[in-house]
Design a protein around this motif. Structure first.
Motif, short mmCIF file in Angstrom:
data_model
loop_
_atom_site.label_atom_id
_atom_site.label_comp_id
_atom_site.label_asym_id
_atom_site.label_seq_id
_atom_site.Cartn_x
_atom_site.Cartn_y
_atom_site.Cartn_z
N ILE A 1 0.80 -1.24 0.00
CA ILE A 1 0.00 0.00 0.00
C ILE A 1 0.82 1.28 0.00
N ALA A 2 2.11 1.19 0.29
CA ALA A 2 2.93 2.40 0.35
C ALA A 2 3.46 2.76 -1.04
N ASP A 3 3.24 3.99 -1.46
CA ASP A 3 3.83 4.48 -2.70
C ASP A 3 5.22 5.04 -2.44
N VAL A 4 5.42 5.53 -1.24
CA VAL A 4 6.72 6.06 -0.84
C VAL A 4 6.80 6.10 0.68
N ILE A 5 8.01 5.98 1.19
CA ILE A 5 8.27 6.15 2.62
C ILE A 5 9.11 7.40 2.80
N SER A 6 8.63 8.32 3.62
CA SER A 6 9.43 9.48 4.02
C SER A 6 10.15 9.10 5.31
N PHE A 7 11.46 8.96 5.20
CA PHE A 7 12.23 8.43 6.33
C PHE A 7 13.18 9.48 6.89
N ASP A 8 12.93 9.89 8.14
CA ASP A 8 13.82 10.84 8.81
C ASP A 8 15.17 10.18 9.04
N PHE A 9 16.21 10.76 8.47
CA PHE A 9 17.54 10.17 8.56
C PHE A 9 18.44 11.11 9.37
#
Length: 292
Positions: free
Chosen positions: A126-134
């Motif tokens: 279901i995820a089109d993209v993951i915004s990942f705090d790096f």
């Protein structure tokens, strides 16, 4: 736009180098994003067990709580986020069935934090993209997030998420009370890991939080990071996201950020339009979260 006289010559030279790299690798256009077609959803409502020093749950208040009543909302995409547990992860898995029903023909941008591998199950569906705090600094992880985690934990999560779905790292500039602390290290690590797109945000001193007394990072520090990123990553899209100070700060930062070679600017100050014209950039418009 003329650079402020207080900027060091080295920063000015860096910006000029970054702009030249952008000219060589991208069309003469900039996308200004007003994300009115994306709605933020919190799976935990306003609750956050972690209660980070820079947020304190404040930004959860502007999100809609997850419920079945969201299916009829007229949005093209949802940012699925929420408060973190004590280990720094957003508890997505318990809500997977509701999220599957909610998705329909919409796109999902997930903000998930430090998920364990087992908690990632089903995300790829279901995820089109993951915004990942790096984050590239252990002390910042402890002091701001209150986590007994390390940069290696962020690397491990990033690597695992990348196996499942498109991931866009987000680097917060000045997160440690407005000072730089690991931003350049984060760029080095991501250079080694491989990245297709980068989003930068800027620390906002927020009323009612533990870091409310801090100042945002000096403009020249933000420009230093942005220009360095463009030089290190000459051919990937780089964006300046919605989370950054407003007012006079944004009016000064935004036009200069264009000269650092960014590709998207979310909710730009009017001065950015003027600078885009001066730089010969064609302005495009977007209406969804910049990571989508």
């Amino acid at each position: 736009m003329k650079l402020p006289t207080h900027l060091e010559t080295s920063i000015e030279n860096l910006i000029q180098q970054a702009w030249q790299i952008r000219v060589e690798n991208f069309p003469a256009e900039i996308e200004f994003v007003l994300p009115k077609r994306t709605k933020s959803i919190s799976v935990t409502g306003t609750y956050c067990e972690l209660n980070c020093a820079h947020c304190g749950g404040h930004y959860l208040k502007g999100m809609l709580p997850l419920s079945k009543n969201l299916e009829d909302l007229d949005y093209d995409s949802f940012l699925i986020s929420g408060g973190c547990d004590k280990n720094g992860k957003v508890p997505i898995r318990p809500y997977m069935q509701i999220l599957k029903k909610l998705k329909q023909h919409r796109r999902f941008n997930f903000h998930v934090g430090l998920l364990d591998e087992e908690d990632m199950e089903g995300l790829e569906e279901i995820a089109d993209v993951i915004s990942f705090d790096f984050v590239g600094d252990d002390a910042t992880i402890r002091e701001v997030y209150g986590l007994e985690k390390t940069v290696e934990d962020y690397l491990r999560t990033y690597r695992q998420l990348k196996k499942l779905v498109r991931v866009v790292p987000h680097i917060s500039i000045g997160l440690r009370c407005g000072t730089l602390s690991g931003e350049f290290k984060a760029l080095e690590l991501l250079k080694n890991e491989g990245v297709d797109e980068l989003v930068f945000i800027v620390f906002i001193p927020t009323h009612g939080t533990k870091l409310a007394h801090c100042s945002p990072p000096p403009i020249e520090n933000v420009l230093h990071v942005l220009a360095t990123a463009r030089i290190m990553f000459p051919d990937i899209p780089i964006h300046l996201g919605c989370m950054r100070p407003g007012g006079a700060y944004r009016k000064q930062l935004d036009p200069l950020a264009l000269r650092c070679g960014i590709n998207k600017l979310v909710t730009p100050a009017p001065q950015a339009k003027e600078e885009a014209i001066n730089l010969g950039l064609t302005i495009k418009h977007g209406e969804e979260c910049c990571a989508l």
